[in-house]
Design an enzyme around this catalytic site. Structure first.
Site, PDB file in Angstrom:
ATOM      1  N   HIS A 138       1.014  -1.170   0.071  1.00  0.00           N
ATOM      2  CA  HIS A 138      -0.085  -0.061   0.056  1.00  0.00           C
ATOM      3  C   HIS A 138       0.790   1.279   0.103  1.00  0.00           C
ATOM      4  CE1 HIS A 138      -3.345  -2.451   2.158  1.00  0.00           C
ATOM      5  NE2 HIS A 138      -3.337  -2.984   0.826  1.00  0.00           N
ATOM      6  N   CYS A 178       3.291  17.031 -12.223  1.00  0.00           N
ATOM      7  CA  CYS A 178       4.297  16.831 -13.049  1.00  0.00           C
ATOM      8  C   CYS A 178       4.716  15.456 -12.767  1.00  0.00           C
ATOM      9  CB  CYS A 178       5.160  17.844 -13.173  1.00  0.00           C
ATOM     10  SG  CYS A 178       6.293  17.680 -11.445  1.00  0.00           S
TER      11      CYS A 178
END
Length: 567
Positions: free
Chosen positions: A319, A330
């Site tokens: 996870h 970006c």
């Protein structure tokens, strides 16, 4: 059954015909039926009463039937059942409801007001289902009227639902069908592994151990798990009034993209703030140092495995974790601790690369005031009196040019890391020789499917406070994870050095009633609890010494290289 889920392991209802509505019975017949039902409450299942010759091998524990000569093929019995339900009518809606609620009805023990099978009876019923197949099993117990479908549900760990109370026994058959189907699709327990000493033997002989861990291995450090009542993180989030429908939405990627303030309001409370690690972390690191650890699949996001010295090549953080963070615009990735100061200060961390690029173009981090009439309008906003994006109160502005940084935690709605499936399928599945699950209830997919995916003949050990019923482990070791692993090490002759493990710790181990392979560990409290502050200082000193040694080795290597070049 029209509309119901299909599959090779699905058991169909066991009756040839659906019971038709009957005329009211005379009082004498009703009294006779009541007496028969009372006799059913004292029914004891037996392993040797089928109507046709079936070879039965006696077994001594729940699900120890991997060696039994099952009817071949086992799914042939299932197909026979499928041929006997043509007149059930449009019952698929009820079947669908049962499939939705069966997990909520699953439990290991039942209150006294529920007429339930004893643990010993449940063991026998489960063994018999696998040994003689579902068709003969239903003939033997349901068709004969030996036991009610309602009570038989409890043998498979299913609590009869309240909404069926008072209904005819036939109403419970759909749920019983699903319970038997689920039982037959489970991995069968390996009968030769039962005792604590068996677990120790497996630890000592295995060379490729897969360890799957959850939040339970960090709770001794004061880090809450997610699902415990009252103390779990989700229970705490419910009390904060965040304006969300479900506390799990804090970790929903769509919610984060819509309003990152929800996550960052609580992020400072779950931020890793310790260099400590638990005895269970130390145990896993010990397996690694002995060359026994194949992979540690961790569901935790605290990155404490690194504190214990578990190498990145031995660790799959299913996870994600706070170890790194990425820009949502970006994709720029940074070390996680570079945004910790913003998180602790109650600010939304922004991408430095985005801001630098904007400044280079001479535009600067433009701000645009948020509209009070937000287009989303889906969720009431909270009044974050103590939340601040920066000194100019950026929480009132959108900054579309500079991306928001997000810790590389896998949110709901995001795929798991590629390393998870690649390593599991292409590497570990073919090499593993022992599976140990520690501190997790295995309720979150797809990590919950790791254990069933691994070869069924590989031994499996479960270590946690409470057992699970949806997976059959070979040995269940129940109690405090730290206490259990310390006792396993003691019996194996391994020295588990950790300040939280009292010297000469004594542990009381008892079998749970009705089981031969479920053991409850309770420490004998004759030692004071360790000082956690002293523990942190001791571990910090140890890590500093290790870092110093690494720097000295690096420096020596560089000097040797310089001398070689000079020569």
């Amino acid at each position: 059954m029209r509309g119901a889920k299909q599959g090779p392991g699905r058991v169909r209802r066991p009756y040839t015909k659906r019971a038709r509505p009957q005329q009211p019975q005379p009082p004498q017949q009703q009294q006779q039926q009541q007496r028969q039902q009372q006799q059913h409450s004292h029914y004891e299942p037996t392993l040797a009463v089928p109507t046709h010759p079936v070879h039965i091998t006696e077994v001594i524990d729940d699900q120890q039937v991997g060696h039994l000569p099952l009817p071949q093929p086992i799914y042939g019995d299932v197909s026979e059942l499928q041929d006997r339900v043509n007149d059930l009518g449009d019952s698929w809606e009820t079947e669908s409801i049962f499939e939705d609620i069966i997990d909520d009805l699953t439990q290991d023990t039942f209150p006294s007001n529920v007429d339930a099978c004893t643990p010993e009876q449940s063991v026998t019923f489960r063994q018999q289902l696998r040994a003689i197949g579902p068709n003969e099993f239903c003939h033997l117990h349901i068709d004969s009227g030996a036991i009610s479908a309602k009570k038989l549900l409890t043998a498979f760990g299913i609590r009869p639902p309240d909404f069926l109370e008072g209904r005819p026994d036939e109403a419970y058959l759909g749920l019983l069908t699903l319970a038997m189907t689920r039982e037959l699709t489970k991995r069968a327990k390996i009968m030769s592994y039962n005792s604590v000493d068996d677990a120790v033997h497996l630890l000592k002989k295995s060379r490729n151990i897969v360890v799957l861990t959850g939040a339970g291995i960090s709770t001794s450090l004061g880090i809450p798990d997610f699902r415990s009542k009252e103390t779990g993180l989700y229970s705490q989030l419910e009390r904060l009034g965040l304006g969300i429908n479900d506390p799990q939405e804090v970790f929903n990627i769509d919610v984060f993209r819509d309003d990152p303030t929800i996550f960052y309001t609580v992020a400072k409370d779950i931020l890793p703030a310790t260099q400590k690690f638990s005895p269970t972390h130390a145990f896993i690191a010990m397996l690694q140092n002995q060359g026994k650890l194949l992979t540690n699949y961790s569901q935790n996001i605290d990155n404490i495995e690194a504190n214990a010295g578990i190498l990145p090549e031995k660790l799959v953080q299913c996870h994600g974790s706070f170890a790194t963070a990425s820009c949502q615009r970006c994709g720029h990735k940074v070390r996680g601790d570079t945004i910790f100061d913003d998180i602790r200060a109650g600010k939304i961390p922004r991408c430095g690369k985005c801001i630098t690029a904007l400044r280079a173009r001479g535009t600067g981090p433009m701000k645009r005031k948020r509209s009070n009439n937000s287009a989303s309008g889906k969720r009431a906003r909270r009044n974050f009196d103590d939340f601040d994006d920066d000194d100019d109160d950026d929480s009132l502005y959108d900054i579309p040019q500079a991306g928001v940084m997000k810790p590389d935690i896998t949110f709901f709605g995001e795929p798991l890391p590629d390393e998870f499936s690649k390593r599991l399928v292409k590497h570990d599945r073919n090499l593993v020789d022992l599976v140990i699950v520690i501190g997790t209830s295995l309720k979150v997919a797809p990590v919950s499917e790791v254990v069933p995916f691994l070869p069924s003949h590989i031994p499996q050990i479960y270590i946690s406070r409470t057992p699970v019923s949806h997976i059959n482990f070979d040995i269940d070791l129940l109690g405090d994870c730290d206490v259990i692993v310390a006792e396993l090490c003691r019996r194996a002759g391994w020295q588990l050095d950790h300040p939280m493990v009292p010297p000469n710790q004594r542990v009381d181990i008892v079998l749970e009633k009705g089981y031969k392979s479920r053991h409850i560990f309770t420490p004998v409290d004759d030692h004071p609890k360790p000082d956690l502050q002293a523990l942190a200082q001791a571990q910090e000193t140890q890590q500093q010494q290790q870092s110093k040694k690494r720097r000295n080795r690096t420096s020596s290597s560089r000097k040797s290289g310089s001398l070689a070049i000079a020569a």
